[in-house]
Write a protein that holds these residues in place. Sequence first.
Motif, PDB file in Angstrom:
ATOM      1  N   VAL A 318       0.769  -1.252  -0.131  1.00 34.57           N
ATOM      2  CA  VAL A 318      -0.245   0.088  -0.028  1.00 34.57           C
ATOM      3  C   VAL A 318       0.837   1.161   0.077  1.00 34.57           C
ATOM      4  O   VAL A 318       1.851   1.489   0.858  1.00 34.57           O
ATOM      5  CB  VAL A 318      -0.911   0.058   1.162  1.00 34.57           C
ATOM      6  CG1 VAL A 318      -1.962   1.296   1.165  1.00 34.57           C
ATOM      7  CG2 VAL A 318      -1.856  -1.353   1.180  1.00 34.57           C
ATOM      8  N   ALA A 319       0.365   2.047  -0.829  1.00 36.74           N
ATOM      9  CA  ALA A 319       1.368   3.454  -0.938  1.00 36.74           C
ATOM     10  C   ALA A 319       0.912   4.144   0.527  1.00 36.74           C
ATOM     11  O   ALA A 319      -0.303   4.200   0.796  1.00 36.74           O
ATOM     12  CB  ALA A 319       0.809   4.396  -2.133  1.00 36.74           C
ATOM     13  N   PRO A 320       1.668   5.291   0.878  1.00 32.07           N
ATOM     14  CA  PRO A 320       1.455   5.927   1.759  1.00 32.07           C
ATOM     15  C   PRO A 320       0.099   6.978   1.798  1.00 32.07           C
ATOM     16  O   PRO A 320      -0.142   7.408   0.632  1.00 32.07           O
ATOM     17  CB  PRO A 320       2.472   6.953   1.976  1.00 32.07           C
ATOM     18  CG  PRO A 320       3.539   6.258   1.327  1.00 32.07           C
ATOM     19  CD  PRO A 320       3.157   5.341   0.254  1.00 32.07           C
ATOM     20  N   GLY A 321      -0.711   6.797   2.812  1.00 31.55           N
ATOM     21  CA  GLY A 321      -2.106   7.398   2.575  1.00 31.55           C
ATOM     22  C   GLY A 321      -3.321   6.780   1.970  1.00 31.55           C
ATOM     23  O   GLY A 321      -4.391   7.226   2.009  1.00 31.55           O
ATOM     24  N   ALA A 322      -2.951   5.627   1.463  1.00 31.65           N
ATOM     25  CA  ALA A 322      -3.942   4.904   0.631  1.00 31.65           C
ATOM     26  C   ALA A 322      -4.725   4.116   1.564  1.00 31.65           C
ATOM     27  O   ALA A 322      -4.439   3.885   2.831  1.00 31.65           O
ATOM     28  CB  ALA A 322      -3.451   3.892  -0.273  1.00 31.65           C
ATOM     29  N   ASP A 323      -6.132   3.734   1.290  1.00 29.01           N
ATOM     30  CA  ASP A 323      -7.148   3.179   2.188  1.00 29.01           C
ATOM     31  C   ASP A 323      -7.212   1.633   1.673  1.00 29.01           C
ATOM     32  O   ASP A 323      -8.232   1.533   0.898  1.00 29.01           O
ATOM     33  CB  ASP A 323      -8.396   3.899   2.131  1.00 29.01           C
ATOM     34  CG  ASP A 323      -9.167   3.558   3.170  1.00 29.01           C
ATOM     35  OD1 ASP A 323      -9.182   2.430   3.866  1.00 29.01           O
ATOM     36  OD2 ASP A 323     -10.496   3.967   3.197  1.00 29.01           O
ATOM     37  N   PRO A 324      -6.760   0.803   2.395  1.00 28.26           N
ATOM     38  CA  PRO A 324      -6.939  -0.782   2.096  1.00 28.26           C
ATOM     39  C   PRO A 324      -8.397  -1.090   2.118  1.00 28.26           C
ATOM     40  O   PRO A 324      -8.920  -1.903   1.749  1.00 28.26           O
ATOM     41  CB  PRO A 324      -6.025  -1.624   3.123  1.00 28.26           C
ATOM     42  CG  PRO A 324      -4.916  -0.661   3.668  1.00 28.26           C
ATOM     43  CD  PRO A 324      -5.632   0.723   3.552  1.00 28.26           C
ATOM     44  N   ALA A 325      -9.022  -0.494   3.254  1.00 28.03           N
ATOM     45  CA  ALA A 325     -10.577  -0.877   3.571  1.00 28.03           C
ATOM     46  C   ALA A 325     -11.239  -0.180   2.239  1.00 28.03           C
ATOM     47  O   ALA A 325     -12.284  -1.165   1.683  1.00 28.03           O
ATOM     48  CB  ALA A 325     -11.196  -0.046   4.844  1.00 28.03           C
ATOM     49  N   ALA A 326     -11.054   0.772   1.483  1.00 27.50           N
ATOM     50  CA  ALA A 326     -11.742   1.227   0.325  1.00 27.50           C
ATOM     51  C   ALA A 326     -11.476   0.170  -0.747  1.00 27.50           C
ATOM     52  O   ALA A 326     -12.407  -0.131  -1.693  1.00 27.50           O
ATOM     53  CB  ALA A 326     -11.285   2.591  -0.146  1.00 27.50           C
ATOM     54  N   ALA A 327     -10.304  -0.527  -0.804  1.00 24.40           N
ATOM     55  CA  ALA A 327     -10.073  -1.162  -2.097  1.00 24.40           C
ATOM     56  C   ALA A 327     -10.597  -2.509  -1.758  1.00 24.40           C
ATOM     57  O   ALA A 327     -11.247  -3.321  -2.647  1.00 24.40           O
ATOM     58  CB  ALA A 327      -8.448  -1.586  -1.997  1.00 24.40           C
ATOM     59  N   VAL A 328     -10.878  -2.992  -0.220  1.00 26.66           N
ATOM     60  CA  VAL A 328     -11.600  -4.402  -0.097  1.00 26.66           C
ATOM     61  C   VAL A 328     -13.057  -3.975  -0.425  1.00 26.66           C
ATOM     62  O   VAL A 328     -13.757  -4.847  -0.979  1.00 26.66           O
ATOM     63  CB  VAL A 328     -11.694  -4.808   1.375  1.00 26.66           C
ATOM     64  CG1 VAL A 328     -12.288  -5.704   1.673  1.00 26.66           C
ATOM     65  CG2 VAL A 328     -10.036  -5.233   1.667  1.00 26.66           C
ATOM     66  N   ALA A 329     -13.591  -2.874   0.021  1.00 24.08           N
ATOM     67  CA  ALA A 329     -15.010  -2.536  -0.412  1.00 24.08           C
ATOM     68  C   ALA A 329     -15.277  -2.739  -2.004  1.00 24.08           C
ATOM     69  O   ALA A 329     -16.333  -3.137  -2.499  1.00 24.08           O
ATOM     70  CB  ALA A 329     -15.408  -1.303   0.160  1.00 24.08           C
ATOM     71  N   ALA A 330     -14.144  -2.295  -2.789  1.00 24.81           N
ATOM     72  CA  ALA A 330     -14.476  -2.318  -4.280  1.00 24.81           C
ATOM     73  C   ALA A 330     -14.523  -3.808  -4.629  1.00 24.81           C
ATOM     74  O   ALA A 330     -15.224  -3.863  -5.723  1.00 24.81           O
ATOM     75  CB  ALA A 330     -13.241  -1.787  -4.855  1.00 24.81           C
ATOM     76  N   VAL A 331     -13.838  -4.725  -3.957  1.00 23.50           N
ATOM     77  CA  VAL A 331     -14.022  -6.033  -4.409  1.00 23.50           C
ATOM     78  C   VAL A 331     -15.537  -6.599  -4.548  1.00 23.50           C
ATOM     79  O   VAL A 331     -16.067  -6.992  -5.117  1.00 23.50           O
ATOM     80  CB  VAL A 331     -13.262  -7.239  -3.529  1.00 23.50           C
ATOM     81  CG1 VAL A 331     -13.389  -8.385  -3.889  1.00 23.50           C
ATOM     82  CG2 VAL A 331     -11.824  -6.607  -3.706  1.00 23.50           C
ATOM     83  N   GLN A 332     -16.117  -6.362  -3.246  1.00 23.90           N
ATOM     84  CA  GLN A 332     -17.715  -6.736  -3.077  1.00 23.90           C
ATOM     85  C   GLN A 332     -18.618  -6.052  -4.073  1.00 23.90           C
ATOM     86  O   GLN A 332     -19.334  -6.657  -4.820  1.00 23.90           O
ATOM     87  CB  GLN A 332     -18.157  -6.309  -1.886  1.00 23.90           C
ATOM     88  CG  GLN A 332     -19.924  -6.748  -1.755  1.00 23.90           C
ATOM     89  CD  GLN A 332     -20.073  -6.625  -0.278  1.00 23.90           C
ATOM     90  OE1 GLN A 332     -19.485  -6.519   0.698  1.00 23.90           O
ATOM     91  NE2 GLN A 332     -21.432  -6.585  -0.189  1.00 23.90           N
ATOM     92  N   ALA A 333     -18.255  -4.673  -4.666  1.00 28.22           N
ATOM     93  CA  ALA A 333     -18.948  -4.006  -5.744  1.00 28.22           C
ATOM     94  C   ALA A 333     -18.833  -4.758  -6.907  1.00 28.22           C
ATOM     95  O   ALA A 333     -19.827  -4.749  -7.897  1.00 28.22           O
ATOM     96  CB  ALA A 333     -18.560  -2.640  -5.726  1.00 28.22           C
ATOM     97  N   SER A 334     -17.626  -5.309  -7.166  1.00 23.41           N
ATOM     98  CA  SER A 334     -17.308  -5.865  -8.554  1.00 23.41           C
ATOM     99  C   SER A 334     -17.511  -7.556  -8.708  1.00 23.41           C
ATOM    100  O   SER A 334     -17.817  -7.870  -9.644  1.00 23.41           O
ATOM    101  CB  SER A 334     -15.830  -5.465  -8.821  1.00 23.41           C
ATOM    102  OG  SER A 334     -15.441  -4.342  -8.799  1.00 23.41           O
ATOM    103  N   LEU A 335     -17.331  -8.182  -7.610  1.00 25.10           N
ATOM    104  CA  LEU A 335     -17.295  -9.607  -7.634  1.00 25.10           C
ATOM    105  C   LEU A 335     -18.389 -10.058  -6.626  1.00 25.10           C
ATOM    106  O   LEU A 335     -18.393 -11.225  -6.945  1.00 25.10           O
ATOM    107  CB  LEU A 335     -15.980 -10.231  -7.365  1.00 25.10           C
ATOM    108  CG  LEU A 335     -14.763  -9.824  -8.312  1.00 25.10           C
ATOM    109  CD1 LEU A 335     -13.540 -10.282  -7.673  1.00 25.10           C
ATOM    110  CD2 LEU A 335     -14.980  -9.834  -9.828  1.00 25.10           C
ATOM    111  N   GLY A 336     -18.815  -9.482  -5.626  1.00 26.20           N
ATOM    112  CA  GLY A 336     -19.856  -9.888  -4.881  1.00 26.20           C
ATOM    113  C   GLY A 336     -19.335 -10.445  -3.554  1.00 26.20           C
ATOM    114  O   GLY A 336     -17.881 -10.238  -3.265  1.00 26.20           O
ATOM    115  N   ARG A 337     -20.035 -10.777  -2.567  1.00 23.70           N
ATOM    116  CA  ARG A 337     -19.742 -11.120  -1.567  1.00 23.70           C
ATOM    117  C   ARG A 337     -18.368 -12.318  -1.246  1.00 23.70           C
ATOM    118  O   ARG A 337     -17.417 -11.968  -0.352  1.00 23.70           O
ATOM    119  CB  ARG A 337     -20.668 -11.330  -0.222  1.00 23.70           C
ATOM    120  CG  ARG A 337     -21.654  -9.953   0.028  1.00 23.70           C
ATOM    121  CD  ARG A 337     -22.681 -10.536   0.902  1.00 23.70           C
ATOM    122  NE  ARG A 337     -22.124 -11.222   2.340  1.00 23.70           N
ATOM    123  CZ  ARG A 337     -21.622 -10.665   3.148  1.00 23.70           C
ATOM    124  NH1 ARG A 337     -21.660  -9.028   3.157  1.00 23.70           N
ATOM    125  NH2 ARG A 337     -21.315 -10.785   4.390  1.00 23.70           N
ATOM    126  N   ALA A 338     -18.645 -13.061  -1.956  1.00 29.61           N
ATOM    127  CA  ALA A 338     -17.553 -14.188  -1.888  1.00 29.61           C
ATOM    128  C   ALA A 338     -16.288 -13.848  -2.195  1.00 29.61           C
ATOM    129  O   ALA A 338     -15.243 -14.363  -1.583  1.00 29.61           O
ATOM    130  CB  ALA A 338     -18.153 -15.499  -3.019  1.00 29.61           C
TER     131      ALA A 338
END
Length: 371
Positions: A318-338
């Motif tokens: 992760v680059a300084p200042g980036a938000d891993p939680a936002a990246a994880v949330a993007a996975v659900q939007a793209s691929l679903g909960r699984a």
Amino acid sequence: MTPARWVPLDGSPAAIESFTRALEGALNGGTPVLPATTDSGPLGDAGGAALVIATSGSTGRPRHVLLSAAALRASAQATAARLGGPGRWLLALPAEHVAGAQVIVRSLLAGHPPAVLDLRPGFRPDAFAAAVAQLPAGRRYTSLVPTQLARILDDGGAGLDALRSFDAVLIGGAALPAPLRAQAGAAGVRVVTTYGMSETAGGCVYDGTPLDGVTVELEGGRIVLGGPTLADGYLGLPEETATVFRDGRFRTSDLGRMVDGRLEVLGRLDDVIVTGGEKVAPAAVEAVLTAQPGIRAACVVGVPDAEWGQVVAAALVVAPGADPAAAVAAVQASLGRAGVPRRVRTVAGIPQRGIGKPDRAAVAALFHPSR
């Protein structure tokens, strides 16, 4: 009986020169050669092979792939045709791996040995630039792994200027994240992604399209490759050879799909995560994660879970200042909960094996309860 001759390699230009001479002889009907950093001992009959490549794959079990002169030549000639003609090559990869050996084969068929980057101190952008300066003018090619590309782009300066001078930069060995490719394109680097393995004499699918003569089929999602670049099999492993080399085709261990007529590789079949009865391809999750701002690299694995059988876990750079939680949330939007990573760790770098391949076993170990 024709045993292969071991050619010792240590990353130095002198060792590469010795191997180049031996490989040239093998391509012209001489003794088969096995490039390696350590002597494998007696190997038995290499048959009609010109080159024997040692590969452990993801299991760690040694195998020796038998590549004929015809397969090596077919691969090199198809590469030249795809890239727009023969050129001068810079060898910046270990020659004991098929991608490095093929740089030498392509150079020999073009009529001149490759320029060589001394890899003993490790890969450095400044040394890369100095090696490129030794290449004469004309068409230029090189082959890198994504990690090397990222280091040059991050460093900028002379290394990046040198990289821009190539007519094509082949990138293989591991998946190229879309943001890294976009960064390279924006910097003026002419990237060509490659897919292949030792059993196909190296890359045989460029930017999702097979080289001339190469066939790509999908059997239940499994990628099956055919054509003149296929190896003769595995030395001393007749049963395994018969299992994966059948009817002039090679059954890979990779999962793929066709998108707009191009092959998209989704990762190894045995890397697929089954969580709560649903299958998740790690490569698909990694693609979403690395597309998010500030996520420089990702490796996704399945780890045991008492309730779900497995859960998705992700190691992130992760680059300084980036938000891993936002990246994880993007996975659900793209691929679903699984596909959502239930466990996340930030790391300084993704553990690697071979030439730039993610070490998924090492990543999985990061999520062991004792860590």
